[in-house]
Design a protein around this motif. Sequence first.
Motif, PDB file in Angstrom:
ATOM      1  N   ILE A 107       7.961  -3.141   7.861  1.00  0.00           N
ATOM      2  CA  ILE A 107       6.883  -3.105   6.558  1.00  0.00           C
ATOM      3  C   ILE A 107       5.303  -4.123   6.245  1.00  0.00           C
ATOM      4  CG2 ILE A 107       7.852  -5.011   5.213  1.00  0.00           C
ATOM      5  CD1 ILE A 107      10.974  -4.439   5.808  1.00  0.00           C
ATOM      6  N   ASP A 108       5.404  -4.578   7.132  1.00  0.00           N
ATOM      7  CA  ASP A 108       4.001  -5.194   7.665  1.00  0.00           C
ATOM      8  C   ASP A 108       3.120  -3.985   7.448  1.00  0.00           C
ATOM      9  OD1 ASP A 108       5.001  -7.581   8.373  1.00  0.00           O
ATOM     10  OD2 ASP A 108       4.581  -8.216  10.266  1.00  0.00           O
ATOM     11  N   MET A 160       2.847  -1.339   5.859  1.00  0.00           N
ATOM     12  CA  MET A 160       2.681  -0.564   5.742  1.00  0.00           C
ATOM     13  C   MET A 160       2.204  -1.396   4.000  1.00  0.00           C
ATOM     14  SD  MET A 160       6.296   1.773   4.312  1.00  0.00           S
ATOM     15  CE  MET A 160       7.686   1.034   5.363  1.00  0.00           C
ATOM     16  N   GLN A 161       2.547  -2.795   4.480  1.00  0.00           N
ATOM     17  CA  GLN A 161       2.276  -3.554   3.497  1.00  0.00           C
ATOM     18  C   GLN A 161       0.579  -3.462   3.553  1.00  0.00           C
ATOM     19  OE1 GLN A 161       4.302  -7.240   3.667  1.00  0.00           O
ATOM     20  NE2 GLN A 161       5.468  -6.444   1.975  1.00  0.00           N
ATOM     21  N   GLN A 162      -0.027  -3.522   4.384  1.00  0.00           N
ATOM     22  CA  GLN A 162      -1.782  -4.326   5.225  1.00  0.00           C
ATOM     23  C   GLN A 162      -2.451  -2.190   4.095  1.00  0.00           C
ATOM     24  OE1 GLN A 162      -2.441  -4.171   8.914  1.00  0.00           O
ATOM     25  NE2 GLN A 162      -1.667  -5.909   8.756  1.00  0.00           N
ATOM     26  N   LYS A 163      -1.342  -1.373   4.808  1.00  0.00           N
ATOM     27  CA  LYS A 163      -1.284   0.071   4.496  1.00  0.00           C
ATOM     28  C   LYS A 163      -1.940  -0.187   2.247  1.00  0.00           C
ATOM     29  CE  LYS A 163      -2.951   3.931   4.272  1.00  0.00           C
ATOM     30  NZ  LYS A 163      -3.488   4.901   5.043  1.00  0.00           N
ATOM     31  N   VAL A 164      -1.037  -0.139   2.268  1.00  0.00           N
ATOM     32  CA  VAL A 164      -1.337  -0.243  -0.093  1.00  0.00           C
ATOM     33  C   VAL A 164      -2.454  -1.374   0.376  1.00  0.00           C
ATOM     34  CG1 VAL A 164       0.167  -1.506  -1.637  1.00  0.00           C
ATOM     35  CG2 VAL A 164       1.227   0.314   0.084  1.00  0.00           C
ATOM     36  N   GLN A 165      -2.304  -2.884   0.332  1.00  0.00           N
ATOM     37  CA  GLN A 165      -3.406  -3.436   0.484  1.00  0.00           C
ATOM     38  C   GLN A 165      -4.589  -2.772   0.274  1.00  0.00           C
ATOM     39  OE1 GLN A 165      -3.245  -7.564  -0.846  1.00  0.00           O
ATOM     40  NE2 GLN A 165      -1.503  -6.651  -1.480  1.00  0.00           N
ATOM     41  N   LEU A 183       2.012   6.322   3.602  1.00  0.00           N
ATOM     42  CA  LEU A 183       2.731   5.580   4.887  1.00  0.00           C
ATOM     43  C   LEU A 183       2.854   5.508   5.805  1.00  0.00           C
ATOM     44  CD1 LEU A 183       4.644   3.310   1.608  1.00  0.00           C
ATOM     45  CD2 LEU A 183       2.159   2.527   2.542  1.00  0.00           C
TER      46      LEU A 183
END
Length: 390
Positions: A41-42, A44-49, A269
């Motif tokens: 999850i981390d 993926m979150q970094q990627k989205v950010q 992702l």
Amino acid sequence: MSAFDQIIDRSGTDSIKWAVKPGELPMWIADMDFKTAPAIIDAMQQKVQFGVFGYEEPPAAYFKAVADWYESQHGARPDPSWMWYCTGVIPAVSSVVRRVSHPGDNVVVQAPVYNMFYHSIENNGRHTLSSDLVYDAAAGTYHIDFADLEQKLAEPLSTLMILCNPHNPIGKAWSKATLTRIAELCLKHHVVLLSDEIHGDLVFGAPAYTPVFALPEALRDNAVICVSPSKTFNVAALHAATVIVPGQALRESVTRAINNDELAEPNLLSLPASIAAYTQGAAWLADLKRVLAANRQQVQASLEKMPAVRPAFENATYLLWLDISALHTDSETFCRFLRAQTGLILSAGSEYRGNGAQFIRMNIACPQAMLTDGLGRLAKGVQLFEQQNQ
Ligand SMILES: Cc1ncc(COP(=O)(O)O)c(C=O)c1O
């Protein structure tokens, strides 16, 4: 409370599994009612950010992560140069069917087996030729009739065999000796072996999962192996898989197929999530396997009080194969009854062909409270069904 005890409301989330009526409990399609590993999850979150999502291709770090995972988890290292990224195992299976076999050819399978194999074969104009697995009702186990398998592989029109290793829906991890025998027969009869190993990380005790790329060179060079973090880490919607083809000539052919079918482009992702899974997911997987092992035991204990439903699963997957032949020989009728009377949704074994019509498949990858609810509904459904059919 552990993360694996948390009941997550998935209704209204576009989940196929949870598109149900209020009060219904789906325990069929193969995804888990657990959140994936925090490291995934981390990532993926970094990627989205990051916010810029242009075209991508898998870096060396992706293939190294896959190789390291198989070496550390399963004691066999696939060479990164054998690998190709693909947008899913079934897309790869369909593409290999189209490349390796011709319309009208036989593709050999072992029914009962994962139903999508039939679609990949038949929607592409090939013929399914099953060497049905042989069921020993007293033991609740299956074995291969090797004479029958050889006869089917030897047919002139048999060009491809699709193996499920470990096998869904019977939940069996094939031993190294069995895999060697299958691979030897395929080589002898000039049949390419396609091994779907999506459930390989979810094996409980012996025999261990053996990847087909770990077989001797002559055998592995005749094989295409598909792996994915999808089942292991509950990331089916990531659409990420790796096709491993050790033999150079076959690899060049399969590479062409995957590219022709435009299946080699990762989504935004899939790379960070897969790399995080393979490099940081081992401890989470160990915890998951403890939870699944406890769930398997809970099912065993419940079935002792439900003689009409007999365990027919072995040591792999979170999909439990249950023999209902003492109750009814048409699993679809029973599953419809169960859903209508108790709200519990299971898979009818008939979907998998072979002798599947006298089985149901239950997905037990869920928090313990949900499993207890499911087993209660199953017991109630069985009792009502028996009363109605007395
Ligand atoms: C044996 C097997 N292969 C493949 C899949 C699906 O793979 P994918 O979603 O990567 O196409 C499943 C899902 O249940 C499966 O059980």
